[in-house]
Write a protein that holds these residues in place. Structure first.
Motif, PDB file in Angstrom:
ATOM      1  N   ASN A   1       0.808  -1.217   0.000  1.00 35.56           N
ATOM      2  CA  ASN A   1       0.000   0.000   0.000  1.00 35.56           C
ATOM      3  C   ASN A   1       0.844   1.270   0.000  1.00 35.56           C
ATOM      4  O   ASN A   1       0.508   2.244  -0.683  1.00 35.56           O
ATOM      5  N   ARG A   2       1.924   1.272   0.760  1.00 33.50           N
ATOM      6  CA  ARG A   2       2.755   2.478   0.813  1.00 33.50           C
ATOM      7  C   ARG A   2       3.388   2.773  -0.546  1.00 33.50           C
ATOM      8  O   ARG A   2       3.434   3.927  -0.989  1.00 33.50           O
ATOM      9  N   TRP A   3       3.898   1.711  -1.179  1.00 35.68           N
ATOM     10  CA  TRP A   3       4.497   1.910  -2.501  1.00 35.68           C
ATOM     11  C   TRP A   3       3.443   2.356  -3.508  1.00 35.68           C
ATOM     12  O   TRP A   3       3.680   3.280  -4.295  1.00 35.68           O
ATOM     13  N   ASN A   4       2.275   1.723  -3.481  1.00 40.60           N
ATOM     14  CA  ASN A   4       1.211   2.109  -4.408  1.00 40.60           C
ATOM     15  C   ASN A   4       0.773   3.553  -4.189  1.00 40.60           C
ATOM     16  O   ASN A   4       0.480   4.285  -5.149  1.00 40.60           O
ATOM     17  N   GLU A   5       0.722   3.971  -2.927  1.00 37.87           N
ATOM     18  CA  GLU A   5       0.326   5.346  -2.635  1.00 37.87           C
ATOM     19  C   GLU A   5       1.328   6.326  -3.264  1.00 37.87           C
ATOM     20  O   GLU A   5       0.939   7.348  -3.839  1.00 37.87           O
ATOM     21  N   PHE A   6       2.610   6.000  -3.168  1.00 37.50           N
ATOM     22  CA  PHE A   6       3.641   6.845  -3.785  1.00 37.50           C
ATOM     23  C   PHE A   6       3.524   6.835  -5.312  1.00 37.50           C
ATOM     24  O   PHE A   6       3.554   7.889  -5.964  1.00 37.50           O
ATOM     25  N   ILE A   7       3.402   5.625  -5.871  1.00 34.56           N
ATOM     26  CA  ILE A   7       3.337   5.500  -7.328  1.00 34.56           C
ATOM     27  C   ILE A   7       2.156   6.279  -7.899  1.00 34.56           C
ATOM     28  O   ILE A   7       2.274   6.981  -8.919  1.00 34.56           O
ATOM     29  N   TYR A   8       0.982   6.181  -7.248  1.00 32.89           N
ATOM     30  CA  TYR A   8      -0.193   6.849  -7.805  1.00 32.89           C
ATOM     31  C   TYR A   8      -0.235   8.326  -7.466  1.00 32.89           C
ATOM     32  O   TYR A   8      -0.990   9.080  -8.097  1.00 32.89           O
ATOM     33  N   LYS A   9       0.588   8.764  -6.540  1.00 30.64           N
ATOM     34  CA  LYS A   9       0.826  10.202  -6.373  1.00 30.64           C
ATOM     35  C   LYS A   9       1.556  10.731  -7.607  1.00 30.64           C
ATOM     36  O   LYS A   9       1.231  11.801  -8.136  1.00 30.64           O
ATOM     37  N   VAL A  10       2.539   9.946  -8.060  1.00 25.48           N
ATOM     38  CA  VAL A  10       3.283  10.313  -9.267  1.00 25.48           C
ATOM     39  C   VAL A  10       2.391  10.223 -10.508  1.00 25.48           C
ATOM     40  O   VAL A  10       2.428  11.094 -11.388  1.00 25.48           O
ATOM     41  N   TRP A  11       1.567   9.162 -10.575  1.00 28.79           N
ATOM     42  CA  TRP A  11       0.723   8.914 -11.740  1.00 28.79           C
ATOM     43  C   TRP A  11      -0.433   9.916 -11.857  1.00 28.79           C
ATOM     44  O   TRP A  11      -0.911  10.191 -12.966  1.00 28.79           O
ATOM     45  N   SER A  12      -0.924  10.422 -10.740  1.00 24.64           N
ATOM     46  CA  SER A  12      -2.203  11.155 -10.745  1.00 24.64           C
ATOM     47  C   SER A  12      -2.299  12.298 -11.760  1.00 24.64           C
ATOM     48  O   SER A  12      -3.358  12.453 -12.396  1.00 24.64           O
ATOM     49  N   PRO A  13      -1.241  13.092 -11.990  1.00 21.06           N
ATOM     50  CA  PRO A  13      -1.395  14.171 -12.982  1.00 21.06           C
ATOM     51  C   PRO A  13      -1.507  13.671 -14.420  1.00 21.06           C
ATOM     52  O   PRO A  13      -1.978  14.399 -15.298  1.00 21.06           O
ATOM     53  N   TYR A  14      -1.054  12.433 -14.663  1.00 18.47           N
ATOM     54  CA  TYR A  14      -0.990  11.917 -16.038  1.00 18.47           C
ATOM     55  C   TYR A  14      -1.946  10.759 -16.300  1.00 18.47           C
ATOM     56  O   TYR A  14      -2.069  10.301 -17.435  1.00 18.47           O
ATOM     57  N   TYR A  15      -2.616  10.290 -15.259  1.00 16.08           N
ATOM     58  CA  TYR A  15      -3.397   9.057 -15.363  1.00 16.08           C
ATOM     59  C   TYR A  15      -4.424   9.125 -16.492  1.00 16.08           C
ATOM     60  O   TYR A  15      -4.513   8.193 -17.302  1.00 16.08           O
ATOM     61  N   ASP A  16      -5.201  10.188 -16.547  1.00 21.08           N
ATOM     62  CA  ASP A  16      -6.260  10.276 -17.559  1.00 21.08           C
ATOM     63  C   ASP A  16      -5.707  10.293 -18.977  1.00 21.08           C
ATOM     64  O   ASP A  16      -6.356   9.812 -19.912  1.00 21.08           O
ATOM     65  N   LYS A  17      -4.512  10.838 -19.154  1.00 20.28           N
ATOM     66  CA  LYS A  17      -3.917  10.883 -20.500  1.00 20.28           C
ATOM     67  C   LYS A  17      -3.609   9.482 -21.027  1.00 20.28           C
ATOM     68  O   LYS A  17      -3.652   9.233 -22.228  1.00 20.28           O
ATOM     69  N   PHE A  18      -3.294   8.571 -20.110  1.00 20.40           N
ATOM     70  CA  PHE A  18      -2.954   7.198 -20.503  1.00 20.40           C
ATOM     71  C   PHE A  18      -4.145   6.257 -20.442  1.00 20.40           C
ATOM     72  O   PHE A  18      -4.358   5.438 -21.342  1.00 20.40           O
ATOM     73  N   PHE A  19      -4.925   6.331 -19.359  1.00 20.38           N
ATOM     74  CA  PHE A  19      -5.929   5.311 -19.074  1.00 20.38           C
ATOM     75  C   PHE A  19      -7.375   5.797 -19.206  1.00 20.38           C
ATOM     76  O   PHE A  19      -8.308   5.075 -18.881  1.00 20.38           O
ATOM     77  N   ASN A  20      -7.538   7.024 -19.701  1.00 18.29           N
ATOM     78  CA  ASN A  20      -8.883   7.513 -19.989  1.00 18.29           C
ATOM     79  C   ASN A  20      -8.905   8.141 -21.383  1.00 18.29           C
ATOM     80  O   ASN A  20      -9.578   9.143 -21.623  1.00 18.29           O
ATOM     81  N   SER A  21      -8.179   7.509 -22.281  1.00 20.55           N
ATOM     82  CA  SER A  21      -8.124   7.960 -23.670  1.00 20.55           C
ATOM     83  C   SER A  21      -7.813   6.757 -24.555  1.00 20.55           C
ATOM     84  O   SER A  21      -7.480   5.681 -24.057  1.00 20.55           O
ATOM     85  N   GLY A  22      -7.921   6.931 -25.846  1.00 18.17           N
ATOM     86  CA  GLY A  22      -7.553   5.882 -26.788  1.00 18.17           C
ATOM     87  C   GLY A  22      -8.272   4.568 -26.552  1.00 18.17           C
ATOM     88  O   GLY A  22      -9.487   4.530 -26.324  1.00 18.17           O
ATOM     89  N   GLN A  23      -7.522   3.466 -26.579  1.00 10.93           N
ATOM     90  CA  GLN A  23      -8.107   2.138 -26.425  1.00 10.93           C
ATOM     91  C   GLN A  23      -8.759   1.953 -25.052  1.00 10.93           C
ATOM     92  O   GLN A  23      -9.775   1.278 -24.929  1.00 10.93           O
ATOM     93  N   PHE A  24      -8.147   2.542 -24.035  1.00 11.97           N
ATOM     94  CA  PHE A  24      -8.707   2.386 -22.694  1.00 11.97           C
ATOM     95  C   PHE A  24     -10.071   3.065 -22.578  1.00 11.97           C
ATOM     96  O   PHE A  24     -11.002   2.508 -21.997  1.00 11.97           O
ATOM     97  N   LEU A  25     -10.198   4.241 -23.144  1.00 14.60           N
ATOM     98  CA  LEU A  25     -11.488   4.927 -23.115  1.00 14.60           C
ATOM     99  C   LEU A  25     -12.530   4.143 -23.910  1.00 14.60           C
ATOM    100  O   LEU A  25     -13.679   3.997 -23.474  1.00 14.60           O
ATOM    101  N   LYS A  26     -12.132   3.616 -25.069  1.00 17.24           N
ATOM    102  CA  LYS A  26     -13.042   2.806 -25.874  1.00 17.24           C
ATOM    103  C   LYS A  26     -13.523   1.590 -25.090  1.00 17.24           C
ATOM    104  O   LYS A  26     -14.712   1.250 -25.099  1.00 17.24           O
ATOM    105  N   ALA A  27     -12.593   0.921 -24.382  1.00 18.85           N
ATOM    106  CA  ALA A  27     -12.956  -0.256 -23.593  1.00 18.85           C
ATOM    107  C   ALA A  27     -13.893   0.114 -22.453  1.00 18.85           C
ATOM    108  O   ALA A  27     -14.885  -0.580 -22.186  1.00 18.85           O
ATOM    109  N   ARG A  28     -13.606   1.208 -21.757  1.00 16.21           N
ATOM    110  CA  ARG A  28     -14.477   1.647 -20.662  1.00 16.21           C
ATOM    111  C   ARG A  28     -15.889   1.947 -21.184  1.00 16.21           C
ATOM    112  O   ARG A  28     -16.883   1.609 -20.557  1.00 16.21           O
ATOM    113  N   LYS A  29     -15.950   2.597 -22.340  1.00 12.14           N
ATOM    114  CA  LYS A  29     -17.254   2.912 -22.926  1.00 12.14           C
ATOM    115  C   LYS A  29     -18.030   1.641 -23.260  1.00 12.14           C
ATOM    116  O   LYS A  29     -19.254   1.587 -23.075  1.00 12.14           O
TER     117      LYS A  29
END
Length: 207
Positions: A3-31
């Motif tokens: 959990n501690r490592w994940n908390e750090f990693i997703y602190k780093v990821w949070s500004p960029y997360y939507d650019k990777f995982f809420n666009s392109g193929q990922f957005l199509k799959a979610r839809k």
């Protein structure tokens, strides 16, 4: 992964997360997941590992009672910002040990969470615990290929991928077998990358 490592990693990821995982193929799959899924009025719904709220953007949540949990404050803050003024309840919580009552929710959604938590089995067991009998768990995630192990290359890179906050080696069939007394598979659909990413709908056995 812990959990501690994940908390750090997703602190780093949070500004960029939507650019990777809420666009392109990922957005199509979610839809695809939510275009074919109907939430009934006044259902109680739990989003486990809600992240930045990417899934919440894809359907009308009026007349639904939604609780959304995540372990990362930074990801949750992104989601809260998107849904200011909504009735969605955002809570920081460990998906492996939820402070929620048994048999509470009609539907539980877990997108890209089983591959992130340190213990996927504990997480799934918690989802099933708080799910009402005859309720459904809707999962979107990446899993190891059915009926065979990872390739040599994937085995070699798996430890390094884990350092980025996710696991590419979880076998869903083994995970489901461990919980066969409480759940069964209602749907299993390939969505991305030759079946690596799947939509899985589980039913809870009424015992």
């Amino acid at each position: 992964m812990d959990n501690r490592w994940n908390e750090f990693i997703y602190k780093v990821w949070s500004p960029y997360y939507d650019k990777f995982f809420n666009s392109g193929q990922f957005l199509k799959a979610r839809k695809e997941i939510f275009s074919g899924y109907h939430f009934a009025e006044n259902q109680k719904i739990l989003f486990v590992g809600v992240g930045t709220g990417a899934d919440l953007e894809l359907f009308d949540h009026n007349n639904l009672m939604i609780t959304a949990i995540d372990y990362s404050d930074d990801m949750l803050n992104k989601a809260r910002e998107k849904f200011k003024g909504s009735t969605i309840q955002f809570i920081k919580m460990d998906a492996q040990e939820m402070s929620l009552q048994d048999n509470q929710f009609d539907v539980i959604v877990g997108s890209l969470v089983l591959s992130v938590v340190p213990d996927a089995d504990r997480c799934l067991k918690e989802m099933l615990r708080v799910l009402k009998p005859n309720g459904e768990v809707v999962i979107f995630d990446k899993f190891a290929p059915k009926e065979k192990g990872l390739s040599r290359i994937k085995k070699a890179i798996r430890p390094f991928i884990k350092l980025l906050g996710t696991d590419i080696g979880i076998n869903f069939e083994e995970l489901c077998e461990k919980n066969k007394n409480t759940t069964y598979i209602k749907e299993d659909t390939s969505l991305m990358l030759r079946g690596m990413y799947r939509k899985i709908v589980l039913g809870k056995i009424n015992v």
